[in-house]
Write an enzyme that holds these catalytic residues in place. Structure first.
Site, mmCIF file in Angstrom:
data_model
loop_
_atom_site.group_PDB
_atom_site.id
_atom_site.type_symbol
_atom_site.label_atom_id
_atom_site.label_comp_id
_atom_site.label_asym_id
_atom_site.label_seq_id
_atom_site.Cartn_x
_atom_site.Cartn_y
_atom_site.Cartn_z
ATOM 1 N N CYS A 2 13.471 -6.341 15.382
ATOM 2 C CA CYS A 2 13.981 -5.313 14.475
ATOM 3 C C CYS A 2 15.287 -5.797 13.832
ATOM 4 C CB CYS A 2 14.251 -3.989 15.162
ATOM 5 S SG CYS A 2 12.819 -3.206 15.839
ATOM 6 N N ARG A 27 14.017 -12.666 12.987
ATOM 7 C CA ARG A 27 14.006 -11.929 14.257
ATOM 8 C C ARG A 27 12.606 -11.430 14.604
ATOM 9 N NH1 ARG A 27 19.353 -9.826 15.385
ATOM 10 N NH2 ARG A 27 18.504 -7.967 16.339
ATOM 11 N N TRP A 75 9.808 -4.084 14.596
ATOM 12 C CA TRP A 75 8.911 -4.788 15.513
ATOM 13 C C TRP A 75 8.417 -3.712 16.476
ATOM 14 C CZ3 TRP A 75 8.714 -6.137 20.814
ATOM 15 C CH2 TRP A 75 7.859 -7.204 21.112
ATOM 16 N N ASN A 99 17.410 0.263 16.031
ATOM 17 C CA ASN A 99 16.897 -0.852 16.848
ATOM 18 C C ASN A 99 17.059 -0.458 18.301
ATOM 19 O OD1 ASN A 99 16.627 -2.378 14.615
ATOM 20 N ND2 ASN A 99 18.247 -3.834 15.099
ATOM 21 N N GLY A 100 16.091 -0.800 19.133
ATOM 22 C CA GLY A 100 16.222 -0.501 20.559
ATOM 23 C C GLY A 100 15.162 0.500 20.987
ATOM 24 N N GLU A 476 8.370 -26.270 28.601
ATOM 25 C CA GLU A 476 8.857 -26.000 27.250
ATOM 26 C C GLU A 476 7.855 -26.509 26.195
ATOM 27 O OE1 GLU A 476 10.832 -24.118 25.999
ATOM 28 O OE2 GLU A 476 11.293 -24.882 24.017
ATOM 29 N N LYS A 480 6.211 -24.043 23.484
ATOM 30 C CA LYS A 480 6.302 -24.286 22.030
ATOM 31 C C LYS A 480 4.915 -24.233 21.409
ATOM 32 C CE LYS A 480 9.431 -23.620 21.279
ATOM 33 N NZ LYS A 480 10.425 -23.257 22.203
ATOM 34 N N GLU A 483 3.378 -20.631 21.462
ATOM 35 C CA GLU A 483 4.068 -19.683 20.577
ATOM 36 C C GLU A 483 3.601 -19.793 19.129
ATOM 37 O OE1 GLU A 483 8.261 -20.716 21.450
ATOM 38 O OE2 GLU A 483 8.513 -18.584 21.860
ATOM 39 N N HIS A 499 -3.622 -28.947 43.637
ATOM 40 C CA HIS A 499 -3.603 -27.691 44.398
ATOM 41 C C HIS A 499 -4.311 -26.559 43.650
ATOM 42 C CE1 HIS A 499 -1.108 -29.581 47.354
ATOM 43 N NE2 HIS A 499 -0.249 -29.966 46.414
ATOM 44 N N LYS A 595 12.712 -13.092 17.277
ATOM 45 C CA LYS A 595 13.730 -14.092 17.578
ATOM 46 C C LYS A 595 14.709 -13.594 18.625
ATOM 47 C CE LYS A 595 15.889 -17.978 16.988
ATOM 48 N NZ LYS A 595 15.262 -19.118 17.695
HETATM 49 O O1 M6R Z 1 18.021 -15.649 22.753
HETATM 50 P P1 M6R Z 1 17.530 -16.093 24.097
HETATM 51 O O2 M6R Z 1 17.707 -17.537 24.341
HETATM 52 O O3 M6R Z 1 18.116 -15.278 25.213
HETATM 53 O O4 M6R Z 1 15.973 -15.785 24.071
HETATM 54 C C1 M6R Z 1 15.179 -15.963 25.188
HETATM 55 C C2 M6R Z 1 13.714 -16.049 24.798
HETATM 56 O O5 M6R Z 1 13.295 -14.851 24.231
HETATM 57 C C3 M6R Z 1 13.452 -17.186 23.806
HETATM 58 O O6 M6R Z 1 13.873 -18.417 24.329
HETATM 59 C C4 M6R Z 1 11.968 -17.259 23.452
HETATM 60 O O7 M6R Z 1 11.249 -17.710 24.555
HETATM 61 C C5 M6R Z 1 11.771 -18.141 22.229
HETATM 62 N N1 M6R Z 1 10.748 -17.600 21.407
HETATM 63 C C6 M6R Z 1 11.455 -19.541 22.571
HETATM 64 O O8 M6R Z 1 10.982 -20.325 21.542
#
Ligand code: M6R
Length: 600
Positions: A2, A27, A75, A99-100, A476, A480, A483, A499, A595
């Site tokens: 948002c 965001r 969002w 927002n929230g 990671e 990536k 996502e 395992h 974001k």
């Molecule tokens: O702003 P932050 O680093 O606290 O955010 C944490 C996660 O939401 C953020 O790293 C998320 O996993 C990203 N989309 C990663 O690409």
């Protein structure tokens, strides 16, 4: 997650609001809307999907005279992403954006409904505007009615409200979600007031800002900005937030890693010493252990950091996922340094974990990319990662700089505690510079990954495997890819294959193996052989060719595993990017993601 924007002044309202929302697009959102108070009349426009749809809805609307407006990218949390659920929400003579999450919205809604108020949306937000209009019936002023409304809300919020009853004023409240008020000049050279949920839309427009604190409730109009607390100058370069000729912000951000990593090191790493002035006053002889707490990519940086802190600084380190930590009644010890890591500094789970640790009396350190963010403001000590604005939802350069800060921190502690001698320090700083250099993207290597990516579109899933500090890198790499490509990918410690996960191995399982020459090479080789024997399709990342692989992405030769770590990091980011591009996805704004995750 948002985005909020607000404006009071003489410039054309629609374009100010929509341009502001565009700066907040990164965001994540699924609908958007604006409302302008024009000559005493409220004009409200909303649309589902991208901002271009909203622009179409109001293409014939312009308002240049003095006035105000609010805007929002939503969002969805309560209710589907429909036009009715999009903000601003309206009552009879007021509009609100939020927002929230309002946790007690249901009981307020039921009460207002029994008073005859009609609700159109399924959102929690709509209660705010009806509650406000109901309070106004008995209040002596608009601000009083607004404050009474806010006092009844439970949850996290950043709120802007405009009303025909007070046509020069925007009413605001903040608790748990970020909200900034800025002051600049409009085209007539008169004072203009801006509101936004992050710095990005204000850069180039406002020259002074106030980062509102939790609990802030008030009203702002032209001439009233100077009464806000803790006003700061706002500097910033709009250009750095643009794409610089790259198709995607994510790509641009991958390419700038070698520059921002040097920024991260600046003034902190010299040839033969580490210095972190920001930690003056933090007595490491009092620190017996470290807890690193974060979400998502930042959590992966935390795991990587735990290997470095234990190996280099010899400090017992544990890692916590913030959303789990909050509710499991953790045992916290006084001599534990509590470190939260966050790109945005606004992640609700991480912020709440920080508050919990503070309440327990622990010393806290925030590692963060956004100065003045909630996490920076609320931590006892702060280390900025200095990655610059990161717009791609999939974090890249922020991760790189988080790992760098943790690496510097491990060395700094080791130096302070006399664990590292001068020559070891010199060796570490040299390695850091080599690691930074290796993140400079080689165009040919990028082309190679791009070509190769076409073979990785149609399997039944991906395993990313690594050992030791390459395990969080594997996590990671998998995050990536999932996502932005929406393909199923998991990261595993390679020793875990036997395992259970190896049961999935067949020729349609893609396995990306991180095979550093300088750390447990023979061990990971055995694990990779087990997968190869079961016909998995193997893509090896290593300096030496591994004969059992189907594809090989060559990493430069080096004598240190951290240099290999940073080279592989770049490869994994480009690999995810190219697979997602081939699949035709919106790399910068992947579906369902935001974001900055400011709700639980
Ligand atoms: O702003 P932050 O680093 O606290 O955010 C944490 C996660 O939401 C953020 O790293 C998320 O996993 C990203 N989309 C990663 O690409």
């Amino acid at each position: 997650m948002c985005g909020i924007i607000g404006y009071i002044g003489n410039d054309e309202k629609k374009s100010i609001l929509i341009n502001g929302l565009r700066e907040l697009e990164y965001r994540g959102y699924d609908s958007a809307g604006i409302c302008v108070l024009e000559n005493g009349e409220l004009r409200n426009f909303k649309a589902v999907g991208k901002l271009v749809n909203l622009e179409r809805k109001c293409e014939d609307f312009f308002f240049n005279g003095f006035g105000l407006g609010i805007g929002h990218t939503r969002w969805a949390t309560h209710g589907k992403p429909t036009e009715v659920n999009a903000h601003p929400h309206f009552g009879h003579f007021s509009n609100v954006v939020h927002n929230g999450i309002i946790e007690n919205y249901q009981s307020i809604k039921e009460r207002l409904q029994t008073q005859g108020r009609t609700f159109l949306s399924q959102t929690d937000t709509e209660v705010i505007v009806h509650l406000f209009e109901s309070h106004l019936e008995t209040s002596t002023s608009v601000l009083e009615a607004f404050s009474q409304t806010i006092a009844e809300l439970k949850g996290a919020y950043a709120i802007l409200l405009i009303t025909q009853k007070s046509p020069n004023t925007i009413y605001y409240a903040k608790n748990g979600s970020p909200l900034i008020i800025g002051k600049g000049e409009d085209k007539l050279g008169k004072e203009a007031i801006y509101f936004a949920s992050s710095d990005a839309p204000l850069i180039g427009l406002a020259n002074e800002v106030c980062y509102l604190e939790d609990g802030a409730v008030g009203a702002c109009e032209v001439g009233g900005f100077h009464m806000l607390p803790k006003i700061k100058p706002l500097s910033g370069d709009k250009l750095s937030a643009q794409k610089d000729g790259f198709t995607f912000f994510m790509e641009k951000e991958i390419y700038e890693q070698h520059k921002v990593l040097l920024e991260t090191m600046m003034g902190r790493v010299s040839e033969d010493s580490f210095s972190l002035e920001e930690l003056n006053g933090l007595d490491f002889s009092e620190v017996e252990s470290i807890t690193l707490c974060a979400c998502g990519t930042s959590y992966h940086a935390a795991i990587a950091g735990s290997y470095l802190l234990e190996r280099i600084a010899k400090l017992k380190t544990k890692v916590e996922i913030a959303s789990e930590f909050r509710y499991r009644e953790p045992i916290l010890r006084q001599k534990e340094l509590f470190v939260v890591i966050s790109q945005s500094g606004e992640t609700a789970d991480t912020l709440e974990a920080l508050k919990l640790a503070k309440k327990a009396g622990l010393k806290t350190l925030g590692i963060c990319n956004v100065d003045n963010s909630s996490i920076v403001r609320q931590s006892d000590f702060g280390l900025l990662t200095r990655a610059g604005i990161e717009k791609g939802v999939a974090s890249t350069k922020a991760f790189a700089t988080q790992v760098m800060v943790l690496w510097i921190l491990a060395n700094f502690i080791a130096q302070k505690c006399g664990i590292l001698g001068k020559s070891e320090i010199q060796q570490q700083t040299k390695t850091m510079l080599e690691a930074v250099r290796t993140t400079k993207v080689d165009k040919k290597a990028h082309e190679h990954i791009k070509r190769l990516s076409r073979r990785y579109l149609h399997g039944h899933g991906f395993f990313f495997i690594g050992r030791d500090i390459f395990y969080p890198l594997a996590l990671e790499g998998a995050l990536k890819l999932k996502e932005i490509s929406y393909l199923h990918a998991e990261g595993y410690p390679s020793g875990e294959m036997k395992h259970g996960p190896i049961a999935l191995a067949d020729s349609r399982l893609f396995c990306v193996a991180l095979m550093p020459q300088n750390l447990l090479y023979d061990k990971i080789k055995s694990n990779v052989e087990e997968l190869s024997a079961r016909d998995a399709t193997l893509c090896a990342l290593s300096a030496e060719y591994y004969e059992g692989c189907d594809d090989w992405i060559k990493i430069p030769h080096t004598s240190h595993y951290m240099v290999e770590f940073f080279s592989m990091m770049v490869v994994l980011q480009i690999f995810a990017l190219e697979v997602a591009v081939r699949l035709g996805n919106d790399v910068d704004m992947p579906r369902n993601l935001a974001k900055s995750v400011t709700v639980e």
